[in-house]
Scaffold this active site. Sequence first.
Site, mmCIF file in Angstrom:
data_model
loop_
_atom_site.group_PDB
_atom_site.id
_atom_site.type_symbol
_atom_site.label_atom_id
_atom_site.label_comp_id
_atom_site.label_asym_id
_atom_site.label_seq_id
_atom_site.Cartn_x
_atom_site.Cartn_y
_atom_site.Cartn_z
ATOM 1 N N LYS A 283 49.436 0.175 6.688
ATOM 2 C CA LYS A 283 50.103 1.448 6.956
ATOM 3 C C LYS A 283 49.108 2.434 7.558
ATOM 4 C CE LYS A 283 53.298 1.305 2.981
ATOM 5 N NZ LYS A 283 54.588 1.376 3.696
ATOM 6 N N ARG A 357 60.605 -6.793 -1.227
ATOM 7 C CA ARG A 357 61.676 -7.792 -1.282
ATOM 8 C C ARG A 357 61.128 -9.176 -1.628
ATOM 9 N NH1 ARG A 357 63.218 -6.277 4.796
ATOM 10 N NH2 ARG A 357 62.307 -4.347 3.996
#
Length: 512
Positions: A283, A357
Amino acid sequence: MKISATKSTLRQIRTEATAIFIPEDKNLFDTEISSLKKIFGKSILDLLKSENFHGKENETISFYTHNKLPAKRLYLAGIGKIEKVSLEIIRRAAANVAKHAEILKIKNISYRPLISGIEKNNKLPFEKIAQAIIEGSMLSLYKFDKYLTENKKDRVRIKTITLFDSLDSNIRILKNIIHKTEIICNATYLARDLANAPANEIYPETLAKIATESARKYGYSAVVWDKKRIEKEGFGGLIAVNSGSAKPPCFIILEHNPEISNPDTIVLVGKGITFDSGGISIKPSAGMSEMKMDMSGAAAVIGTMEAAARLRLPIRLIGLIPATENLPSGSAMKPGDIIKHYGGKTSEVDNTDAEGRLILADALVYAQKFDPELIIDIATLTGACVVALGNHATGMMGNDENIMARLKEAGETTYERVWQLPLFEEYEKQIKSDVADVKNVGGRWAGAITAALFLKKFFPKNKDYKWIHLDIAGTAILEEPQTYIPKGASGVGVRLLIEFLKNWKSGDHTRQ
Ligand code: BES
Ligand code: ZN
Ligand code: ZN
């Protein structure tokens, strides 16, 4: 902070400051003010005028009582038109009082939950009003200040909150609701503390330790799998996400069993990424520190388990938390990797920043082992959900409209609101992979939905498990404070889930 109920009246209550709620409707406003006039004389009218107080929502004034009351300071908290008064309006009014009193270094405050005209004009029960006052005041006074070492002695905190009423029957109601609401607010505090804590304090093992301590203290069970066990069981998603981290992963299994026979089983699954750097798909550094809160789903599950056990909710409640950091390193998972999850399905990692996920997939398959009536996962899953809904609604997706309607109702009651997004099958082709059963990203559009559809892939086609996914990426992490939620971790999920679970009736939702 101690919360209590006492039999008293405005003329008798002896706390440093005391607060009453004033509706805006002319007749109700005038009745309240005329009884204040009997205490303070006509000057009260000038005061209201100069302060421009009309009893509207969010108007709060306070003044020194000059010994006309045993309380030194009186707060008038406006709540608007009586017919429109909601629990949220009361929470906010109570929060405004508490925050102001704290600035004045007041240590003891009280509230009068009785609102004039409420019984005739509004359906809010006395008990719910009292609950909203406790929530608004307690939650607004939360601080994450354990690491501040300077000027500690200047900091004055509110020590007692008292609710008063003149009827014995109401005191009994107050005592009961104070006990329950304190449990729920303390669990919200726990969730906020866990999420606000930096990643050098809360990492998988310390998260597991705190969950275990809570379980021991409040009579529910906790089992923690270490890395070896996680590998042995074949939790490929959790192992892959963890592979860049120097700290081992944990899988935390919490269980609350009620005293009743044949309770329904509900499984809560919380995303426990104790720090999300993005991994190899790293990020940008601006704002990355927020990602210490990427375990807010796990925090909500721990808080909910604690409150459910303390409230002795009549359901069997399981809490599952896959916990790991997501960091880049020479051993980290890489874009292109293919993972074999618990239960055998495979996924292609296209972006290592879509890690939530991957760990949830293992846990959701494991959840099915309990043959539950319902599985709810809660996760700071996607930036896309923040783009869609901002900070004021949690994204909700799932396969049972009836249960989603109940969650929506719990969201409105608690004001931890949820908003449904669709799981149309047309979106599914976005996560099709050429090399694995599913791909972990679905392109630019509908990111919150494709993340949920990824999770849905881990439910078998031939057995209809009821499943709800809550994406709290926007509601768990606040850049700006809201009335009774300081900036940082909101603790969202605990109040919502407890309200929902409290209304759950075992036997009503049997699966086919
Ligand atoms: N933890 C983030 C999601 C997130 C974003 C939470 C902002 C709270 C605030 C998640 O793991 C993530 O990075 N998701 C990616 C997915 C993308 C790579 C498909 C995202 O949303 O950008
Ligand atoms: Zn991520
Ligand atoms: Zn994440």
